[in-house]
Design an enzyme around this catalytic site. Structure first.
Site, PDB file in Angstrom:
ATOM      1  N   ASP A 105     -71.962 -56.357 -55.336  1.00 11.01           N
ATOM      2  CA  ASP A 105     -72.852 -56.037 -56.448  1.00 11.01           C
ATOM      3  C   ASP A 105     -71.960 -55.660 -57.633  1.00 11.01           C
ATOM      4  O   ASP A 105     -71.084 -54.808 -57.498  1.00 11.01           O
ATOM      5  CB  ASP A 105     -73.746 -54.849 -56.042  1.00 11.01           C
ATOM      6  CG  ASP A 105     -75.129 -54.931 -56.650  1.00 11.01           C
ATOM      7  OD1 ASP A 105     -75.218 -55.070 -57.880  1.00 11.01           O
ATOM      8  OD2 ASP A 105     -76.116 -54.832 -55.889  1.00 11.01           O
ATOM      9  N   ASP A 211     -75.945 -56.676 -61.741  1.00 12.70           N
ATOM     10  CA  ASP A 211     -76.948 -55.682 -62.077  1.00 12.70           C
ATOM     11  C   ASP A 211     -77.333 -55.739 -63.561  1.00 12.70           C
ATOM     12  O   ASP A 211     -76.452 -55.721 -64.423  1.00 12.70           O
ATOM     13  CB  ASP A 211     -76.351 -54.306 -61.753  1.00 12.70           C
ATOM     14  CG  ASP A 211     -77.367 -53.201 -61.783  1.00 12.70           C
ATOM     15  OD1 ASP A 211     -78.295 -53.236 -60.968  1.00 12.70           O
ATOM     16  OD2 ASP A 211     -77.237 -52.291 -62.623  1.00 12.70           O
ATOM     17  N   GLU A 268     -79.432 -60.192 -62.341  1.00  7.92           N
ATOM     18  CA  GLU A 268     -80.714 -59.491 -62.453  1.00  7.92           C
ATOM     19  C   GLU A 268     -81.117 -59.493 -63.929  1.00  7.92           C
ATOM     20  O   GLU A 268     -80.341 -59.083 -64.781  1.00  7.92           O
ATOM     21  CB  GLU A 268     -80.564 -58.063 -61.935  1.00  7.92           C
ATOM     22  CG  GLU A 268     -81.895 -57.356 -61.820  1.00  7.92           C
ATOM     23  CD  GLU A 268     -81.775 -55.847 -61.683  1.00  7.92           C
ATOM     24  OE1 GLU A 268     -82.705 -55.234 -61.185  1.00  7.92           O
ATOM     25  OE2 GLU A 268     -80.748 -55.280 -62.118  1.00  7.92           O
ATOM     26  N   HIS A 343     -84.230 -53.477 -52.974  1.00  6.47           N
ATOM     27  CA  HIS A 343     -84.120 -52.014 -52.901  1.00  6.47           C
ATOM     28  C   HIS A 343     -84.869 -51.298 -54.027  1.00  6.47           C
ATOM     29  O   HIS A 343     -84.920 -50.074 -54.035  1.00  6.47           O
ATOM     30  CB  HIS A 343     -82.644 -51.618 -52.933  1.00  6.47           C
ATOM     31  CG  HIS A 343     -82.006 -52.006 -54.232  1.00  6.47           C
ATOM     32  ND1 HIS A 343     -81.846 -53.329 -54.617  1.00  6.47           N
ATOM     33  CD2 HIS A 343     -81.538 -51.266 -55.259  1.00  6.47           C
ATOM     34  CE1 HIS A 343     -81.305 -53.364 -55.818  1.00  6.47           C
ATOM     35  NE2 HIS A 343     -81.100 -52.135 -56.230  1.00  6.47           N
ATOM     36  N   ASP A 344     -85.406 -52.045 -54.996  1.00  4.44           N
ATOM     37  CA  ASP A 344     -86.168 -51.427 -56.092  1.00  4.44           C
ATOM     38  C   ASP A 344     -87.668 -51.639 -55.928  1.00  4.44           C
ATOM     39  O   ASP A 344     -88.444 -51.230 -56.797  1.00  4.44           O
ATOM     40  CB  ASP A 344     -85.763 -52.042 -57.445  1.00  4.44           C
ATOM     41  CG  ASP A 344     -84.323 -51.756 -57.805  1.00  4.44           C
ATOM     42  OD1 ASP A 344     -83.799 -50.703 -57.397  1.00  4.44           O
ATOM     43  OD2 ASP A 344     -83.716 -52.587 -58.508  1.00  4.44           O
TER      44      ASP A 344
HETATM   45  C1  GLC Z   1     -80.880 -52.301 -61.238  1.00  4.31           C
HETATM   46  C2  GLC Z   1     -80.744 -51.872 -59.814  1.00  4.31           C
HETATM   47  C3  GLC Z   1     -81.359 -50.514 -59.658  1.00  4.31           C
HETATM   48  C4  GLC Z   1     -80.615 -49.553 -60.544  1.00  4.31           C
HETATM   49  C5  GLC Z   1     -80.557 -50.051 -61.983  1.00  4.31           C
HETATM   50  C6  GLC Z   1     -79.520 -49.329 -62.758  1.00  4.31           C
HETATM   51  O1  GLC Z   1     -82.188 -52.489 -61.623  1.00  4.31           O
HETATM   52  O2  GLC Z   1     -81.303 -52.820 -58.962  1.00  4.31           O
HETATM   53  O3  GLC Z   1     -81.370 -50.083 -58.332  1.00  4.31           O
HETATM   54  O4  GLC Z   1     -81.224 -48.313 -60.514  1.00  4.31           O
HETATM   55  O5  GLC Z   1     -80.227 -51.406 -62.084  1.00  4.31           O
HETATM   56  O6  GLC Z   1     -78.235 -49.701 -62.309  1.00  4.31           O
END
Ligand code: GLC
Ligand code: CA
Length: 587
Positions: A105, A211, A268, A343-344
């Site tokens: 990641d 991320d 993402e 995980h979110d």
């Molecule tokens: C992304 C991650 C999340 C995190 C955020 C800040 O959305 O998936 O878990 O809290 O970024 O890094």
């Protein structure tokens, strides 16, 4: 019309499926109650047997764990609780020996405030690291009160700016106060990111999940965001930082490194609905990213202003979302990442199927079928293959650990201390949408603590009590389990690669609120994926929906495919609760 085969770009990363691991809750090897890398290594055969090609490891680097590792204080070492760099090397080797790849990641929109860079940056205005982060002077209102540089809201509640007394300026943090945003305008920052990438690629990692990577280029005027929610001074500034002015310039640099290593990449990308803009990042010949994570389908149940307000949606909304991206990427040489969970997000059986417990297994199988046989690279999140569900309704708020949810709760208590209705409603929404739902430990067996950690250990987060029934041990050898069904779906996808990976996509029975059906076609080979989203039995008219005849039953979520073809010989087919069926049909 299906595209001629010669126009399709084939690529290994289109054919793969990915399994996501969130280390804290995967498997604890030393009974300290926290999952770790040796624990993951011990489960690689389990992952391989599921039919997975790539393992994505969520952040495991050194971190104060304010946001579960998404606040990194050293990109070159591993958090003590998870293991060592040598453990990650063993994990990479373990994946490679089994013919799997490993993704790291890459969290580089922000660091932890405990990172050396930030410590130096905040030490004085003339430190050489000052420019590595986004610092701005205060504004003053008419009464002379100090105000942040603009009205942007943080993703984790409140202003996105934090006042730093020592140097008398604000710094930007789109997430927690302890997650300052890096300043990508400053060339040494980009160089540092490239170095991190090379370090892990040189160690044998096969690529990255990136991320919030579309936030790294911000509008340098940092303007106020338009007021959408009149109840608060803090507004979503995404217009000025999601897919900002220099994003593709930065992506081009990342793409060069990725290409050099033939590495996998998935970015993402929250907030982006513009297909053309996404295409600039993922079109085959652009050499930026392989694919991105979209958010429209996971934001589907959010309230108007806030994720933790009630929201409602219809099956046709979900189908329209998929149809739009499926068609667009196919026609324009882009590529989709397919996911229900991570995980979110809460568990998909609860969010999308809202299935009663007696239908858990069927609903899980149905969702697996709908997702993985679309055009794109499917992602399976740990526990999804077992049909894990959200946290129990009766769980107290003290069981929740996520900063996003707890910040929301604490603000509510502060601003509406006596509004018990608002508190009750928020609690109900947490059980539906809090990130905690996807973060309970993986249920390996019916032993105390679900076999995640030792029976006498205290897991960092409680194990869902339903582990006594729902666990890996009970499922791996049961041919009718969710786990083995997922394996069948992923195998089928590979067996009919032309159809399910490279074929065209058409929604079937578009307007139905009960059935999600689509066809996939590659030259003269055509498949129909047909699923019932209700707990009732449905009669489905194949003729009016354009089906010309069934050649073969490829998959059925209730039974083996033997001797069931006659069910699909007439005009009207009966679909059992949450049933999923995949058929080869006349083109
Ligand atoms: C992304 C991650 C999340 C995190 C955020 C800040 O959305 O998936 O878990 O809290 O970024 O890094
Ligand atoms: Ca441990």
């Amino acid at each position: 019309m299906a595209k001629p085969a010669s126009q399709l770009h084939r690529a290994w990363w289109k054919e793969c499926s990915v399994y996501q691991i969130w280390p804290a809750s995967y498997k604890d090897s030393n009974d300290d109650g926290i999952g770790d890398i040796p624990g993951i290594i011990s489960k690689l055969d389990y992952i391989k047997k599921l039919g997975i090609d790539i393992v994505w490891l969520c952040p495991s680097y050194k971190s104060p764990q304010v946001d579960m590792g998404y606040d990194i204080s050293d990109y070159y070492s591993i958090a003590d609780e998870y293991g060592t760099v040598a453990d990650v090397e063993k994990l990479i080797q373990g994946c490679h020996e089994r013919g799997m790849k490993l993704l790291m990641d890459l969290v580089v929109n922000h660091t932890s405030d405990q990172h050396e860079w930030f410590k130096k940056s905040r030490s004085s205005k003339d430190n050489e690291y000052r420019n590595w982060y986004v610092w701005k002077p205060a504004r003053y209102d008419e009464q002379g009160n100090r105000q942040p540089p603009n009205n942007w809201v943080s993703h984790f509640q409140g202003s996105a700016w934090e006042w730093d007394e020592h140097t008398g300026e604000y710094y930007l943090h789109l997430y927690a106060t302890e997650q300052p945003d890096l300043n990508w305008e400053h060339p040494p920052v980009r160089k540092a990111v490239h170095d991190i990438m090379r370090f892990w690629l040189d160690k044998g990692a096969d690529g990255f999940r990136m991320d919030v990577i579309n936030f790294v280029s911000k509008d340098q005027r940092f303007p106020d965001a338009p007021v959408k929610d009149p109840r608060t001074p803090w507004q979503w500034g995404d217009k000025y930082y999601a897919n900002g002015p220099r994003l593709h310039e930065y992506f081009q640099d990342l793409g060069k490194i990725l290409k050099e290593y033939d590495a996998f990449s998935v970015g993402e990308m929250p907030f982006v609905k513009d297909t053309e803009e996404v295409l600039r990042a993922v079109r085959y010949d652009r050499n930026e990213l392989n694919m991105i994570f979209n958010f429209e389908h996971v934001d589907i149940d959010h309230g108007t202003y806030d994720k933790f307000e009630p929201g409602s949606w219809k099956l046709t909304d979900l189908k329209a979302f998929f149809e739009r991206w499926q068609k667009f990427m196919y026609d324009n040489d882009g590529w989709n990442a397919l996911y229900w969970e991570n995980h979110d997000q809460p568990r998909s059986i609860d969010r999308y199927a809202q299935a009663k417990e007696e239908f858990r297994t069927q609903a899980g199988k149905m969702l697996a079928t709908v997702l993985a046989l679309q055009s794109g690279t499917p992602f399976v999140y740990q526990g999804q293959e077992l049909g894990m569900r959200n946290v129990p309704r009766e769980w107290d708020i003290s069981e929740y650990k996520d900063i996003d949810c707890l910040n929301h709760w604490h603000r509510l208590l502060k601003h509406k201390p006596s509004d018990t209705e608002a508190q009750k409603s928020a609690r109900q929404e947490y059980q539906k949408k809090s990130r905690d739902n996807g973060r309970t430990p993986v249920q390996w067996s019916n032993a105390p603590n679900g076999g995640f950690t030792g029976p006498d250990a205290k897991p960092w987060m409680s194990v869902n009590p339903d582990h006594v029934r729902v666990n890996a041990e009970a499922q791996v050898n049961d041919p009718n389990s969710t786990y083995n069904y997922w394996a069948r779906v992923l195998r089928l996808r590979k067996k009919y690669l032309d159809i399910f990976v490279y074929g065209d996509y058409d929604l079937v029975d578009k307007d139905s609120q009960e059935v999600f059906a689509y066809s996939r076609q590659y030259e003269d080979q055509k498949a129909l994926v047909l699923t019932n989203w209700t707990e009732g039995t449905l009669e489905w008219d194949s003729t009016t929906n354009g089906i010309k005849g069934v050649k073969e039953v490829l998959l059925n979520s209730y039974e083996s495919t033997e001797g069931v073809k006659e069910r699909f010989s007439g005009q009207t087919w009966s679909l059992r609760p949450y049933e999923a069926v995949v058929l080869l049909v006349q083109a």
